[in-house]
Design a protein around this motif. Structure first.
Motif: not given
Ligand code: GLA
Length: 380
Positions: A95-96, A106-107, A131-132, A206, A208, A238, A278, A316, A318, A322, A344
């Motif tokens: 989950s970073y 991001n993506r 991703l990331h 990242h 939280y 996404l 997100d 971002q 979020y 998840f 982020e």
């Molecule tokens: C970012 C992405 C989310 C998720 C988190 C890590 O915030 O936008 O969709 O992947 O990282 O879990």
């Protein structure tokens, strides 16, 4: 007369020494072992303490912010970020938590992009997308670390060389991140990078946040303001559609402070796609300002306030959609859905494939440089 003066002076010196001792006036940085990486490399933990006793612990594994202890409205310090007690938690983490993210935060859609006519293929680690940074992003690297002098606090410089071809990205990218814990209770992050081949870069952190403390429940009562008039709607993977949509009249309107929980489960199509928030917000910039306020979060029970300032065009937001309780963090706390929020700061997701978005390209001879500040205070 002389004697009284002497007593007054020694009294004053004694008083100021005691006060300095009580508030930890000078600040400090302490290094200790945090374990070993899967390759057996030693990993260190640096604890930066400012003159007010605010504390930031940073690991050389992933450049992770492991803990961040800031006072509540009664002056009681408490941790405000999720994380793990040892490096092993970060090694298995998906989950970073708290990590530095790169080479591309991001993506990137369909795990590929084209530069000067050449297509680069990346790892698909998020459905069809990257991703990331891919399978082994900067969050899984052991960074070099050096304490450096700071005018107004404690600073730690982290460095990492991302080799040409790593995770499919072109160019040797030399990355430097400076974390400064200032005496104004800010965690300032300065990212810089240079390359020897044209590439794309988008670095972020990242963390939280739960301003009431990890394990105190969800963040739905946190009150959020985002300085964004538009956001970038996404498809089912996404990935931004390319549209910049007005937040007005949608659950994405945080221009006035609003509780996160007020609209997080609304039947808005974009909220449903994200499983909550997100999404990337397009930040309002004041012309000429080198750094602008991006977001402000207030936690009503503790009075803690977080302001996010950045030079980046996006953020971002979020809501930990998840998080499913499977990760057990500091003190064995299980990290459940919406038990934290991320802000982020970044360039927009999928920018390498979106010609209308601000560019994330970096050429040899140029220097990537961005700054983000997480500033803590309290209100009544
Ligand atoms: C970012 C992405 C989310 C998720 C988190 C890590 O915030 O936008 O969709 O992947 O990282 O879990």
């Amino acid at each position: 007369m002389k004697r009284r003066l002497w007593i007054t002076i020694t009294g004053a010196i004694l008083m100021s020494t005691l006060t300095a001792g009580a508030t930890g006036k000078s600040g400090s940085t302490k290094k200790s072992s945090f374990g070993k990486s899967p390759d057996g490399e030693p990993v260190d933990l640096y604890v930066l303490t400012n003159k007010n006793g605010v504390e930031a612990a940073i690991s050389t594994y992933g450049g992770v912010v492991v803990s961040l202890k800031v006072p509540d409205r009664n002056g009681k310090p408490g941790d405000v970020v999720l994380g793990f007690d040892s490096v092993d938690g970060y090694v298995s983490d998906k989950s970073y938590f708290g990590a530095l993210i790169g080479r591309y935060g991001n993506r990137i859609g369909h795990a590929q992009f084209t530069l000067d006519g050449k297509t680069y293929t990346l790892a698909k680690n998020n459905g069809e997308n990257t991703l990331h940074g891919g399978i082994k992003g900067f969050n899984k690297a052991v960074w070099g670390a050096k304490e450096i002098p700071a005018k107004n606090g404690q600073a730690l410089e982290l460095s990492y060389l991302s080799k040409d071809g790593e995770e499919g990205f072109p160019g040797n990218l030399s990355v430097r991140v400076v974390y400064t814990l200032t005496d104004s209770n800010e965690l300032k992050i300065e990212y810089s990078a240079t390359t020897d081949k044209k590439t794309v870069v988008n670095l972020t952190n990242h963390s939280y946040f739960n301003l009431a403390g990890p394990g105190s429940g969800d963040i739905l009562g946190h009150v959020l303001m985002i300085e964004g008039d538009k956001f970038t709607p996404v498809d089912s993977g996404l990935i931004p559609t390319g549209e910049l949509r007005d937040v007005a009249g949608t659950p994405f309107d945080f221009r006035k402070p609003t509780a996160i929980g007020a609209r997080v489960d609304s039947d808005d199509e974009q909220i449903k796609l994200g499983g909550g928030y997100d999404h990337n917000f397009v930040l309002r910039r004041k012309a000429g300002d080198p750094i602008s306020l991006a977001a402000r979060v207030v936690e009503p029970k503790t009075g803690r306030v977080l302001e996010v300032w950045t030079t980046e065009p996006g953020v971002q937001f979020y809501t930990g959609n998840f998080l499913d309780g499977s990760a057990h963090g500091k003190g064995g706390i299980s990290y459940t859905k919406r038990s934290a929020l991320c802000l982020e700061t970044q360039h927009f997701p999928d920018s390498p494939n979106q010609p209308k978005f601000p560019s994330t390209e970096l050429k040899p001879g140029e220097r990537y440089h961005t700054t983000t500040i997480y500033k803590f205070s309290t209100e009544k």
